[in-house]
Design an enzyme around this catalytic site. Sequence first.
Site, PDB file in Angstrom:
ATOM      1  CG  ASN A  39       1.189  -8.250  -1.911  1.00  0.00           C
ATOM      2  OD1 ASN A  39       0.469  -9.248  -1.679  1.00  0.00           O
ATOM      3  ND2 ASN A  39       2.460  -8.554  -2.007  1.00  0.00           N
ATOM      4  CB  CYS A  98       9.299 -10.202  -0.788  1.00  0.00           C
ATOM      5  SG  CYS A  98       8.250  -8.952  -0.176  1.00  0.00           S
TER       6      CYS A  98
HETATM    7  C1  LIG Z   1      -0.234  -7.753   1.744  1.00  0.00           C
HETATM    8  C2  LIG Z   1       0.924  -7.648   2.498  1.00  0.00           C
HETATM    9  N1  LIG Z   1       1.116  -8.014   3.775  1.00  0.00           N
HETATM   10  C3  LIG Z   1       2.014  -7.807   4.375  1.00  0.00           C
HETATM   11  C4  LIG Z   1       3.167  -6.917   4.303  1.00  0.00           C
HETATM   12  C5  LIG Z   1       4.428  -6.854   4.941  1.00  0.00           C
HETATM   13  O1  LIG Z   1       4.324  -5.641   5.421  1.00  0.00           O
HETATM   14  P1  LIG Z   1       5.475  -4.711   6.045  1.00  0.00           P
HETATM   15  O2  LIG Z   1       6.545  -4.316   5.053  1.00  0.00           O
HETATM   16  O3  LIG Z   1       5.202  -3.573   7.006  1.00  0.00           O
HETATM   17  O4  LIG Z   1       6.329  -6.007   7.125  1.00  0.00           O
HETATM   18  C6  LIG Z   1       2.999  -6.239   2.730  1.00  0.00           C
HETATM   19  C7  LIG Z   1       4.334  -5.654   2.206  1.00  0.00           C
HETATM   20  O5  LIG Z   1       4.578  -5.556   1.227  1.00  0.00           O
HETATM   21  C8  LIG Z   1       2.104  -6.556   2.053  1.00  0.00           C
HETATM   22  O6  LIG Z   1       1.680  -6.143   0.931  1.00  0.00           O
END
Ligand SMILES: Cc1ncc(COP(=O)(O)O)c(C=O)c1O
Length: 381
Positions: A150, A325
Site C-alpha cells: 500500500n 495509518c
Molecule cells: C494493504 C492493506 N491491508 C489492509 C488494510 C486495512 O483495511 P481496512 O481499512 O479496510 O481495515 C489496508 C488499508 O489501508 C491496506 O492498504
Amino acid sequence: MKVYLDNAATTKIDPVVLEEMMPYFTEFFGNPSSIHAFGRKPKSAIEKARKAVAKYLNASTSEIFFTSGGTESNNMIIKRSITDLGVQRIITSPAEHHCVLHSTEAVEKLGIHVDYVKLDNKGNVDYNHLEELLANDSRKTLVTIMHANNEIGSMTDMEKIAELCAKYNAYYHSDTVQTIGYFPFDVQKTKVHFLSGASHKFHGPKGCGFIYISSGAMVKPYLDGGAQERNMRAGTENIYGIVGLGRALELAAENMQANREHIEALKKHMISRLQEEIPGVKFNGDVENGHYRVLNVALPPNGKSDLMLFNLDIAGIAASAGSACSSGSDIGSHVLKSINADPACSNIRFSFSRFNTMDEIDYAVDKLKEIMEIKVEEKVG
Ligand SMILES: Cc1ncc(COP(=O)(O)O)c(C=O)c1O
C-alpha cells in the site's frame, strides 16, 4: 483546485454505488435474519453481493464471508489459522500492513514462530529465501504475504507463492486489499487459501470487506455470537455496506481495462514530468512492475522537505507520507525502512483513481515544483 491523490488510503464512493445503497438505509431497513418480508429483501441483497464477489474471484459463494474490512479479514485468518488449522509458524514480510504485522506479533506472544522473508531494495520478495524458509522447517505454516504494497506499490507473484506453498504443504493467505478490483483473480488457477478485500479501496463504502476462505481451509468464526454469514461472522450485517461492496466490485470488474489504461497514463505522465523537471528525483518501490495506481516519490533533500505534505495540503493536494495509518506520527514508515529507502529524502505517496484527470496531475507537479522553489531553468534533459 482540490486534488485527491491519496487513493491507496481510501477512494471516493462511486455515485452509482451510493445510489444502489440508499434504499437499504430507508425502505429496506429490515434485519436480514428476520423471516418476514422486511428481512427477505436485505437478505437477498446480501446474497446478490456475495455472488458478485464469488464471480469476480471464480470462487463458490460458500467461500465468501463479509467482514468489516481488510483489518478484520487479516486478523481473522492469522489468528484462526493458529487455533483451527494447527498452524505453528507464520512466514510474512516486513512490509505488510500493520494489521498483518501486529496480528503476527500477537500470535508470536502465544508461542507461534514468525519468520520474515527478505525483500530487495524495490520491495520485491526474495522467492529463493521464501523457499528456504519453507523447506527448512516442517512445522505447519501459514504464509501471509500481501499482493501489492500500500505504500510503495511493489507486487508479489501470487502464482509463484501459491506453487511454493503447495510444494511445502503450507497455507497461503494474501492481503489483496490494494488489488481487489484492479487486477483479475481466479482462485481455481491460483491456489490461494485466503484472500482479504476492503470495499473502500475500490470506490465502495468504508467499514465493509470480505474474506475468501477456500473450502479446504475453513476456520471457525472470529467473532462469537449469532448465526449470520452462515455461522462464520456474527453480528447484524452491514447491509448497505455489503450492497455497495457488491456493486462497486461489479463496476470495477466491468471497467477494469479502461480504468487501468486511464490510471496508468496518469502515473506515466507524473513520472515523466517529475523526472524531467525535478533534478535528483527518485522513486521508492518497483515503479515498472508495481501497482499502477501507486507512485512513491523520493524528493531530493530540500529545505522545504519537512513541510512538504503540509504545503501540498495548503495547495489543495492530498497525498500521503506512507500508509495513512502512519502519517502524522514521527516513527517513520516501516515499509520504507524495510527497503532501506534514503532517510534524507522526502518520501511522498501519490495514489491515483479513475476519477483523477491529467490536469490534476499537472497541477500537482506544478505545485510540487513551486513548493520546492524549482525554477524552469533548473530543468534537466
Ligand atoms: C494493504 C492493506 N491491508 C489492509 C488494510 C486495512 O483495511 P481496512 O481499512 O479496510 O481495515 C489496508 C488499508 O489501508 C491496506 O492498504
